[in-house]
Design an enzyme around this catalytic site. Structure first.
Site, PDB file in Angstrom:
ATOM      1  N   GLY A 257       1.166  -1.333   0.210  1.00  0.00           N
ATOM      2  CA  GLY A 257      -0.159   0.156   0.201  1.00  0.00           C
ATOM      3  C   GLY A 257       1.126   0.925   0.057  1.00  0.00           C
ATOM      4  O   GLY A 257       0.509   2.397  -0.370  1.00  0.00           O
ATOM      5  N   ALA A 258       1.811   1.528   0.943  1.00  0.00           N
ATOM      6  CA  ALA A 258       2.667   2.508   0.611  1.00  0.00           C
ATOM      7  C   ALA A 258       4.149   2.039   1.438  1.00  0.00           C
ATOM      8  O   ALA A 258       4.117   1.056   2.148  1.00  0.00           O
ATOM      9  CB  ALA A 258       2.214   3.817   1.170  1.00  0.00           C
ATOM     10  N   MET A 259       5.092   2.605   1.733  1.00  0.00           N
ATOM     11  CA  MET A 259       6.139   2.385   2.523  1.00  0.00           C
ATOM     12  C   MET A 259       6.481   3.935   3.205  1.00  0.00           C
ATOM     13  O   MET A 259       6.862   4.701   2.197  1.00  0.00           O
ATOM     14  CB  MET A 259       7.253   1.791   1.375  1.00  0.00           C
ATOM     15  CG  MET A 259       9.014   1.677   1.450  1.00  0.00           C
ATOM     16  SD  MET A 259       9.345  -0.585   2.346  1.00  0.00           S
ATOM     17  CE  MET A 259      10.355  -0.036   4.034  1.00  0.00           C
ATOM     18  N   GLU A 260       7.190   3.381   3.994  1.00  0.00           N
ATOM     19  CA  GLU A 260       7.837   4.814   4.557  1.00  0.00           C
ATOM     20  C   GLU A 260       9.234   4.826   4.648  1.00  0.00           C
ATOM     21  O   GLU A 260       9.833   5.384   6.149  1.00  0.00           O
ATOM     22  CB  GLU A 260       7.402   3.704   6.922  1.00  0.00           C
ATOM     23  CG  GLU A 260       8.059   2.867   7.170  1.00  0.00           C
ATOM     24  CD  GLU A 260       8.068   1.680   7.004  1.00  0.00           C
ATOM     25  OE1 GLU A 260       8.561   0.707   7.738  1.00  0.00           O
ATOM     26  OE2 GLU A 260       7.287   0.933   6.219  1.00  0.00           O
ATOM     27  N   GLU A 292       1.779   5.581   7.273  1.00  0.00           N
ATOM     28  CA  GLU A 292       3.515   6.156   6.961  1.00  0.00           C
ATOM     29  C   GLU A 292       3.887   7.600   8.283  1.00  0.00           C
ATOM     30  O   GLU A 292       5.239   7.033   8.507  1.00  0.00           O
ATOM     31  CB  GLU A 292       2.823   6.696   6.052  1.00  0.00           C
ATOM     32  CG  GLU A 292       2.866   5.177   4.748  1.00  0.00           C
ATOM     33  CD  GLU A 292       2.644   3.759   5.045  1.00  0.00           C
ATOM     34  OE1 GLU A 292       4.256   3.570   5.067  1.00  0.00           O
ATOM     35  OE2 GLU A 292       2.620   2.402   4.778  1.00  0.00           O
TER      36      GLU A 292
END
Length: 832
Positions: A257-260, A292
C-alpha cells in the site's frame, strides 16, 4: 540467493560499526541497467571475516582500503571481506538491473504518454539489488546520494534533493541521519509535483504526469490531512519529526500500500483517483497517510533490531494511523472501518496453520525469508487490535508516556520488544510484562460465549471462553423500543475484566434481561463473540435498529465469524444482509458486508448449483441500495451489481447508456468492471476489449484489458493468458495480478477444470524463477479459488508435501488450501 540468517546478522553487527554510505547512481544507461557505485566507510572492532551484500548485473570493480578485490569471489550475492581491526573504506562499482516486479529499483513506462519513471522498494533484503550494503536493520548509517538522470527528470530522495549547480543532469540528495539500509529511497522521472511548506519543512506530493489532473484535484485534501496528522503527532510525541522534509510520491506498480521511507513515503498510485471513489476509500487513503507518518517514529527513528520485532513497526503504525486520523481530521469513523474491513484480516490469518504470535520468539524468525512471511494480518490488524486493548487496559496517558520514553531512549538506534515493554513498565504500576506474554507471545483467537439466565432479583450473565488471554470489554445491553421492535434502545454499557484463563466468569445484573446482550461492544478487544439464542433472534430482526455504527460493525463481524466457523448457513448470512443492509447508514459496513457476501459467500461458500440464487440475492440487494442510498452507497452498490448481474442484454444496455439506472455514470473504473462481467458471461469478444483500451490507454486500462481477456470463456484466450502467466517472464507485477484475477471464474468450471492440476507445478516454477513478490502473487491471485472441491485440496497438499516451493509461495499456497478446506466445511453445513 541465500537468506540472511539472524546468526549471521548478529555476528556482523558485533564486528562492524558502519558510519557512512556515499552512493552515485547513473540512470542514463538505457532501459535494462543503471550504474550504481557505493563507498562505505566503517570500522571493524576486531580482525575478522564478513561479507557485503550486492546483487549486480555486473560487478566492475571492488576495492578495500585501496586494494583490489577479486570480482570473481562474489558468490550468492555476497562479496567476502577479510578485515583487520580499525577503519576501512570499501568501494564497489556495478551495473544493476531494473526490476519489473516492484523489488529493488522498479522501472515503468507509462502507456498513456510514454514517460518513464523509476523508484526504489528496498524492504527486507532488496537493497542489494540497488547498491552494495551491509544489509540488516541494526547497522544504521548516514546515506549521501548523487544521481545522474535525464535532464527532464526530477529526482527525489530521503532528504532534500537539488540539481547540482552548473549541471542539467546531476542531483544531490541531502545526507540522512543514521537510518537502516532498507529505508534508503530514490525516485526519479518527469514527476508532476505539488509543493508546499509546513512547520518550516518542505512538503511535496508527486505523481506521474498522466495523473496530474487527478492529483491536482485532491491536492488540498491530501495536504490538509498530511498537515493535520503531522501536527497531531507533534502533540503526542516528545521527539520532534526527525528528518528534513516530507515528500509523498505516488508511484506505479507498487507492491504494497505504501512504504515508510524517511522523508520520501511511496504510495501505490491507485491512491490518485482517476474515477469516482467512496468516502470510505478516501478515509482509507487518509489512514495510510497517517500510518506511514507514524513510521517516521515507529520504525525510522527507532528501528527493530531484527525482523522478529516487525510488530514494533507495523502494529504501532496501524494503531496510530486509525487513531490519529480520527483525532485530527473529519474522518471520525475510522474504528468502524477497522472493525468491519481490516480486523477480519487478522482473525483469518490467526486461524490458519501459518499463524504466529504478534511478537514471535527469536528462534521462530531465523532468517529474512521466514521474516518476510510475517507481514500479514497478524502483524498489522491483530497487533493493532492488541494495542487498542492495551490502551483500554493501561490508559492513554500511560501508553503515551511509555512510547515517548521508548523514543527518547532509542532515538536513531535499534530496539526490541523487551526494550519497549521496559519503557511501558516505567510509565505504570501494571504488570505489562505479563500482559505482553499473554497477548504478544501467543497465537489464535479467543472466543467469548454468553449464557443468560433470569433470577428473581435480575438476570445473570456467564461468559464462557476458549483461549486464555485477559480481556477488558464492554457489555452492550439493548432493549427493543416498545413502539418499534425494529429499533433497539441502548440500556447500559457495563465494563468488565475477564482475567487470564479459561474459567467462565459470572456477572449478576439488575433489572429484566435485555433483548440483546452484546459482548465487546465498542470493539475494544480482539476476540470472536457469540450470542445467546434470544440475542441472536433480536439480531436477525433488528440489527439495523442499533444506533451506533461501531456496535453494528461488531455484530456484522460476529455474523461473519459464525459463517466461517460453519455455525451459520451462508444463505442465512445473505438473508441477514438482504434484510438489514438497505437501512445501513455507515458506508464502511455496506462495503464490508457486500464484499464478504460476494467474494466468500457467493463465490466460495455456496455450491455451484446454489450460486445463481446467491448472485440473485446480491443483485436484488444492490438494486435496492442503488435506489435508496446516498451517493457513496450508490457507488458501492453499483460495483456490487456489476459483479452479480447475469443478464448480458441488460449489461450491454447500461454500457450503451453510459450509466446504471438510478446509479452513477460509468467512469473508467466502472466501465472496466462492466466489461469484465460481460467477458465472464461470454457476451463480448477481444475486439470489444481492444476498443475499450483505445478509449482508456492508461496503465489501469492495460490492467483492465488483461483482466478481461483472461476472463473470456474461450479456449484460445485461456491458453494465451496461461502462457503469459506461467510460460514467460514478460508480465510486470501488476499485469501478472490482473491476468491471474481474470483467469479463474466460478461461471467457467468446465472450461477451467483441466488447468487445475497444471496450476501447482507451473506456479511453483514461476515462483522460484521470478522472486518473492511474484511468488506471493502466484499463490494469492493465481490460485484457483473457484474450485472448491476435494481434488483441488488433495493436489495442493501433494504439492506442499512432495514439491519444494520457495517460502513465499509455500506460505501463500498453505493459506489458500486452509481457506479451501474451510469453504468445504462451510458448504457441508449450508447443505444441511
Amino acid at each position: 540467493m541465500p537468506a540472511l540468517t539472524r546468526a549471521e546478522a548478529e555476528t556482523r553487527a558485533r564486528l562492524l560499526d558502519v558510519r557512512h554510505y556515499a552512493i552515485a547512481l547513473d540512470l542514463t544507461r538505457g532501459e535494462e541497467l543503471f550504474g550504481s557505485s557505493t563507498v562505505i566507510t566503517f570500522t571493524a572492532r576486531s580482525e575478522g571475516e564478513t561479507f557485503v551484500d550486492v546483487k549486480p548485473a555486473t560487478l566492475h570493480r571492488a576495492t578495500l582500503d585501496g586494494h583490489e578485490l577479486d570480482p570473481g569471489s562474489l558468490s550468492d550475492n555476497r562479496l567476502p571481506l577479510r578485515l583487520t581491526a580499525g577503519e576501512h573504506r570499501l568501494e564497489i562499482e556495478t551495473d544493476m538491473r531494473y526490476s519489473r516486479t516492484g523489488e529493488g529499483m522498479h522501472r515503468f513506462t507509462d502507456p498513456a504518454d510514454g514517460e518513464t519513471y523509476v523508484y526504489t522498494q528496498l524492504f527486507m533484503e532488496d537493497v542489494q539489488r540497488f547498491i552494495a550494503a551491509f544489509d540488516q536493520p541494526d547497522l544504521k548509517a548516514v546515506f549521501e546520494v548523487t544521481v545522474t538522470a535525464p535532464p527532464e527528470w526530477t529526482v527525489l530522495g530521503n532528504g532534500v534533493a537539488e540539481r547540482i549547480a552548473g549541471t542539467e543532469d546531476r542531483w544531490s540528495i541531502a545526507p540522512t541521519p543514521p537510518v537502516s539500509t532498507y529505508l534508503l529511497a530514490v525516485a526519479a522521472g518527469p514527476w508532476h509535483s505539488v509543493r508546499s511548506e509546513h512547520a518550516g519543512l518542505p512538503f511535496g506530493l508527486h505523481c506521474r504526469r498522466s495523473l496530474a489532473p487527478y492529483l491536482d484535484a485532491d491536492a488540498d485534501e491530501l495536504l490538509d490531512i498530511t498537515r493535520r496528522c503531522f501536527d497531531r503527532f507533534g502533540e503526542l510525541f516528545t521527539e520532534p519529526y526527525p528528518f528534513d522534509s516530507y515528500d509523498q510520491a505516488f508511484v506505479p506498480e507498487f507492491n504494497a500500500g505504501a512504504m515508510e521511507n524517511p522523508g520520501l513515503v511511496t504510495f501505490r498510485d491507485e491512491f490518485v483517483y482517476r474515477s469516482a471513489v467512496t468516502d470510505t476509500e478516501r478515509q482509507l487513503r487518509g489512514m495510510v497517510i497517517a500510518h506511514e507518518m507514524a513510521h517516521m517514529w515507529f520504525g525510522d527513528l527507532v528501528t527493530l533490531r531484527w525482523w522478529d520485532d516487525i510488530w514494533l513497526n507495523e502494529s504501532f503504525a496501524e494503531y496510530m494511523g486509525y487513531q490519529v486520523l480520527s483525532e485530527a481530521t473529519g474522518y471520525t469513523g475510522t474504528w468502524t472501518d477497522f472493525a468491519v474491513a481490516r480486523k477480519g484480516w487478522g482473525y483469518d490469518a490467526d486461524q490458519r496453520p501459518s499463524t504466529h504470535p504478534v511478537a514471535p520468539a527469536p528462534e521462530a524468525v531465523p532468517d529474512t525469508a521466514s521474516a518476510l512471511l510475517n507481514f500479514d494480518g497478524i502483524s498489522y490488524a491483530k497487533g493493532a487490535s492488541a494495542l487498542r486493548q492495551l490502551v483500554a487496559w493501561l490508559g492513554d496517558k500511560q501508553f503515551l508516556a511509555g512510547i515517548n520514553d521508548h523514543f527518547t531512549r532509542h532515538r536513531f538506534g535499534n530496539a526490541t520488544l523487551a526494550d519497549f515493554i521496559d519503557s511501558l513498565g516505567r510509565a505504570t504500576d501494571r504488570d505489562v510484562h505479563t500482559w505482553a506474554e499473554q497477548w504478544l507471545r501467543t497465537t489464535g483467537v479467543d472466543t467469548l460465549q454468553p449464557t443468560v439466565t433470569g433470577t428473581p432479583e435480575g438476570w445473570q450473565l456467564e461468559i464462557g471462553r476458549t483461549g486464555g488471554r485477559p480481556h477488558r470489554i464492554d457489555l452492550g445491553l439493548y432493549d427493543r423500543a416498545p413502539a418499534d421492535h425494529g429499533r433497539l434502545v441502548h440500556r447500559d454499557t457495563v465494563r468488565v475484566d475477564l482475567p487470564a484463563g479459561t474459567d467462565p466468569q459470572s456477572f449478576a445484573l439488575s433489572g429484566p434481561r435485555p433483548d440483546l446482550v452484546l459482548l465487546n461492544d465498542g470493539d475494544l478487544t480482539y476476540a470472536k463473540v457469540r450470542f445467546d439464542e434470544e440475542s441472536w433472534d433480536t439480531v436477525t430482526q433488528a440489527l439495523s435498529g442499533l444506533s451506533e455504527p461501531l456496535t453494528r460493525a461488531v455484530v456484522w463481524n460476529a455474523a461473519r465469524d459464525l459463517v466461517r466457523d460453519a455455525r451459520l448457513a451462508p444463505a442465512a448470512y445473505l438473508a441477514l444482509a438482504r434484510t438489514h443492509l438497505p437501512m445501513e447508514t455507515d458506508l464502511a459496513i455496506v462495503e464490508g458486508v457486500l464484499g464478504f457476501a460476494a467474494t466468500q459467500v457467493a463465490d466460495r461458500y455456496v455450491s455451484a448449483e446454489e450460486r445463481p440464487a446467491a448472485q440473485a440475492v446480491l443483485a436484488d440487494l444492490s438494486r435496492d441500495l442503488l435506489c435508496s442510498s446516498a451517493d457513496g452507497h450508490r457507488l458501492a452498490a453499483a460495483r456490487s451489481l456489476l459483479g452479480a448481474a447475469s443478464d448480458a442484454a441488460e449489461l450491454h444496455g447500461w454500457l450503451a447508456a453510459g450509466r446504471l439506472p438510478d446509479g452513477p455514470e460509468l467512469d473508467h473504473e466502472l466501465r472496466w468492471r462492466l466489461l469484465l462481467r460481460l467477458a465472464v458471461l461470454g457476451a463480448v469478444d477481444d475486439a470489444a476489449v481492444s476498443a475499450e483500451l483505445v478509449r482508456d490507454p492508461s496503465a489501469a486500462g492495460e490492467q483492465g484489458a488483461a483482466r478481461c481477456r483472461a476472463a473470456l470463456p474461450d479456449p484460445a484466450a485461456k491458453q494465451a493468458a496461461w502462457a503469459a502467466l506461467f510460460e514467460g517472464d514478460e508480465l510486470s507485477n501488476y499485469l501478472f495480478n490482473a491476468t491471474a484475477q481474470g483467469f479463474w471464474q466460478p461461471e467457467q468450471l468446465g472450461l477451467l477444470q483441466a488447468y487445475i492440476p497444471r496450476y501447482y507445478p507451473a506456479a511453483m516454477a514461476t515462483a522460484a524463477r521470478r522472486g518473492p513478490a511474484l511468488a506471493e502473487a502466484a499463490g494469492r491471485h493465481a490460485f484457483p479459488v473457484h474450485a472448491v472441491d476435494r481434488e483441488t485440496l488433495r493436489l495442493g497438499r501433494q504439492c506442499l508435501r512432495d514439491g519444494d516451493p520457495v517460502p513465499a509461495f509455500r506460505r501463500a499456497l498453505a493459506d489458500q488450501l486452509d481457506d479451501l478446506d474451510r469453504a468445504l466445511r462451510v458448504r457441508e453445513v449450508g447443505a444441511c
